[in-house]
Design a protein around this motif. Structure first.
Motif, mmCIF file in Angstrom:
data_model
loop_
_atom_site.group_PDB
_atom_site.id
_atom_site.type_symbol
_atom_site.label_atom_id
_atom_site.label_comp_id
_atom_site.label_asym_id
_atom_site.label_seq_id
_atom_site.Cartn_x
_atom_site.Cartn_y
_atom_site.Cartn_z
ATOM 1 N N MET A 1 39.885 4.273 -11.324
ATOM 2 C CA MET A 1 38.989 5.256 -10.744
ATOM 3 C C MET A 1 38.990 6.522 -11.587
ATOM 4 O O MET A 1 39.983 6.884 -12.190
ATOM 5 N N LYS A 2 37.879 7.198 -11.610
ATOM 6 C CA LYS A 2 37.750 8.400 -12.419
ATOM 7 C C LYS A 2 37.856 9.644 -11.571
ATOM 8 O O LYS A 2 37.486 9.650 -10.418
ATOM 9 N N THR A 83 42.229 -10.510 -10.905
ATOM 10 C CA THR A 83 41.018 -10.120 -10.166
ATOM 11 C C THR A 83 40.533 -8.757 -10.619
ATOM 12 O O THR A 83 39.342 -8.540 -10.858
ATOM 13 N N ARG A 84 41.478 -7.832 -10.767
ATOM 14 C CA ARG A 84 41.126 -6.452 -11.118
ATOM 15 C C ARG A 84 40.466 -6.329 -12.482
ATOM 16 O O ARG A 84 39.694 -5.404 -12.718
ATOM 17 N N VAL A 85 40.811 -7.232 -13.390
ATOM 18 C CA VAL A 85 40.275 -7.143 -14.757
ATOM 19 C C VAL A 85 38.740 -7.014 -14.745
ATOM 20 O O VAL A 85 38.176 -6.218 -15.493
ATOM 21 N N TYR A 87 36.886 -5.735 -12.488
ATOM 22 C CA TYR A 87 36.510 -4.387 -12.064
ATOM 23 C C TYR A 87 36.766 -3.385 -13.190
ATOM 24 O O TYR A 87 35.928 -2.530 -13.490
ATOM 25 N N GLU A 88 37.909 -3.498 -13.821
ATOM 26 C CA GLU A 88 38.277 -2.547 -14.876
ATOM 27 C C GLU A 88 37.294 -2.616 -16.052
ATOM 28 O O GLU A 88 37.069 -1.622 -16.727
ATOM 29 N N ARG A 89 36.729 -3.783 -16.284
ATOM 30 C CA ARG A 89 35.752 -3.911 -17.380
ATOM 31 C C ARG A 89 34.486 -3.101 -17.135
ATOM 32 O O ARG A 89 33.846 -2.662 -18.085
ATOM 33 N N ILE A 90 34.109 -2.956 -15.893
ATOM 34 C CA ILE A 90 32.863 -2.215 -15.637
ATOM 35 C C ILE A 90 33.128 -0.757 -15.257
ATOM 36 O O ILE A 90 32.214 -0.029 -14.890
ATOM 37 N N GLU A 91 34.368 -0.335 -15.389
ATOM 38 C CA GLU A 91 34.718 1.037 -15.010
ATOM 39 C C GLU A 91 34.001 2.129 -15.809
ATOM 40 O O GLU A 91 33.852 3.238 -15.294
ATOM 41 N N PRO A 92 33.533 1.859 -17.052
ATOM 42 C CA PRO A 92 32.793 2.929 -17.729
ATOM 43 C C PRO A 92 31.624 3.472 -16.910
ATOM 44 O O PRO A 92 31.262 4.646 -17.052
ATOM 45 N N ILE A 104 37.393 1.230 -3.483
ATOM 46 C CA ILE A 104 37.908 0.005 -4.123
ATOM 47 C C ILE A 104 39.153 0.290 -4.959
ATOM 48 O O ILE A 104 40.096 -0.494 -4.981
ATOM 49 N N ASP A 105 39.177 1.439 -5.672
ATOM 50 C CA ASP A 105 40.156 1.585 -6.755
ATOM 51 C C ASP A 105 40.919 2.905 -6.759
ATOM 52 O O ASP A 105 41.597 3.217 -7.731
ATOM 53 N N ALA A 106 40.802 3.707 -5.675
ATOM 54 C CA ALA A 106 41.507 4.992 -5.669
ATOM 55 C C ALA A 106 43.023 4.766 -5.570
ATOM 56 O O ALA A 106 43.485 3.734 -5.095
ATOM 57 N N ARG A 107 43.775 5.771 -6.033
ATOM 58 C CA ARG A 107 45.228 5.737 -5.931
ATOM 59 C C ARG A 107 45.666 6.547 -4.715
ATOM 60 O O ARG A 107 44.939 7.421 -4.262
ATOM 61 N N GLU A 108 46.880 6.295 -4.256
ATOM 62 C CA GLU A 108 47.382 7.018 -3.079
ATOM 63 C C GLU A 108 47.378 8.530 -3.304
ATOM 64 O O GLU A 108 47.188 9.295 -2.363
ATOM 65 N N THR A 181 45.881 9.543 -18.540
ATOM 66 C CA THR A 181 46.579 9.303 -17.270
ATOM 67 C C THR A 181 47.096 7.875 -17.100
ATOM 68 O O THR A 181 48.157 7.662 -16.541
ATOM 69 N N LYS A 182 46.357 6.887 -17.587
ATOM 70 C CA LYS A 182 46.780 5.517 -17.284
ATOM 71 C C LYS A 182 48.031 5.090 -18.059
ATOM 72 O O LYS A 182 48.814 4.278 -17.572
ATOM 73 N N VAL A 183 48.192 5.639 -19.277
ATOM 74 C CA VAL A 183 49.349 5.248 -20.082
ATOM 75 C C VAL A 183 50.668 5.596 -19.367
ATOM 76 O O VAL A 183 51.694 4.966 -19.582
ATOM 77 N N GLU A 186 50.462 5.110 -13.953
ATOM 78 C CA GLU A 186 50.180 5.515 -12.571
ATOM 79 C C GLU A 186 49.302 4.518 -11.821
ATOM 80 O O GLU A 186 49.351 4.436 -10.603
ATOM 81 N N GLU A 187 48.503 3.741 -12.565
ATOM 82 C CA GLU A 187 47.501 2.939 -11.850
ATOM 83 C C GLU A 187 48.124 1.791 -11.063
ATOM 84 O O GLU A 187 47.756 1.559 -9.922
ATOM 85 N N ASP A 188 49.034 1.062 -11.706
ATOM 86 C CA ASP A 188 49.617 -0.106 -11.035
ATOM 87 C C ASP A 188 51.116 0.084 -10.868
ATOM 88 O O ASP A 188 51.928 -0.720 -11.316
#
Ligand SMILES: [Cu+2]
Length: 287
Positions: A1-2, A83-85, A87-92, A104-108, A181-183, A186-188
């Protein structure tokens, strides 16, 4: 999520001082600018790519949420990352469906009460139940909600217009988000399947680059070569962590296995990629 901040970054050209804008407008260009009609084909092809990934996302999400509703914790855990892959592909282009991106994809961290917040839904809510609590108990409605959102997304995107500047800008913004942020992982944070997401994000950004590459090459062949090399670098680094080099479906090692030094090594080329991609819009006359 952005986050809003990252979307703002894609509009950063608006912050250029007046003098440099004037310079941009008056600088003589060696080649003719890309004609707007030339962008129609790549955008149409990109929409096909998105729709294809959505079809797969719908099917995989069905299997994933079925496993949860059947109480099969182990099966649901196995299906989470693959499954998530899709979704992540169309995240742009998540900007085009920001409300669904949130559900669908927000973090806590996006919610005041964190994990306990009733508005915290989607993949990462289910990730918490599966990988932190090791249960599917109480997750029936969350699973159904995710399935409904993914179906909603699939039907909504059919009728969406894809502005070329959103598509091209989205690729850069997503790579920037990965590096920024993802490195950190935090995402998973519970499943430690971050590398699957990275690969999905890189796939999705690269698809956009490849589709616009012939147009970009007319403007700046060196740029195109550099970006290709950067993509290759990032993919090589990711490949080091594949469980089976010959089978892409085997997936990746746990992100716990990626040392801090390697996380930094990954962030380096992703940052360069983000910076280069952020100039692609201008190159294509989309600013
Ligand atoms: Cu995401």
């Amino acid at each position: 999520m952005k986050t809003t901040r990252q979307w703002m970054a894609t509009g950063a050209v608006a912050l250029l001082p007046f003098a440099s804008i004037t310079a941009l407008l008056t600088a003589p260009t060696a080649q003719a600018a890309v004609a707007p009609e030339a962008l129609v084909g790549p955008v149409a092809d990109y929409k096909l790519y998105v729709l294809d990934n959505l079809t797969q996302l719908v099917g995989q999400t069905q299997a994933f949420t079925d496993a949860i509703q059947a109480g099969d914790v182990e099966k649901a855990k196995t299906l989470y990352a693959p499954t998530r892959v899709y979704y992540e592909r169309i995240e742009p282009i998540a900007e085009l469906f920001a409300d669904l991106d949130a559900s669908i994809d927000a973090r806590e961290d996006d919610y005041e009460k964190g994990v306990e917040d009733p508005n915290f839904t989607g993949f990462h809510r289910l990730e918490y139940a599966l990988f932190h609590d090791d249960t599917t108990e109480g997750m029936d409605d969350y699973a159904q909600g995710l399935m409904d959102d993914v179906n909603d997304l699939d039907s909504r995107v059919q009728g969406l217009t894809f502005p070329p500047e959103t598509v091209v800008g989205g690729a850069a913004a997503l790579m920037e988000e990965v590096a920024a942020t993802k490195v950190s992982g935090e995402e998973d944070r519970y499943s430690r399947t971050d590398l699957w997401d990275f690969q999905g994000n890189v796939d999705g950004a690269r698809e956009i680059f490849e589709l616009f590459k012939p147009l970009a090459a007319q403007e700046d062949a060196n740029f195109v070569e550099r970006v290709q090399d950067n993509f290759d670098d990032v993919e090589e680094t990711l490949a080091d962590y594949r469980l089976d080099a010959d089978d892409p479906d085997a997936g990746f090692e746990s992100y716990d296995e990626v040392s801090d030094a390697d996380r930094r090594a990954l962030a380096g080329p992703v940052t360069v990629l983000a910076e280069d991609l952020s100039t692609l819009r201008g190159l294509l006359g989309l600013n």
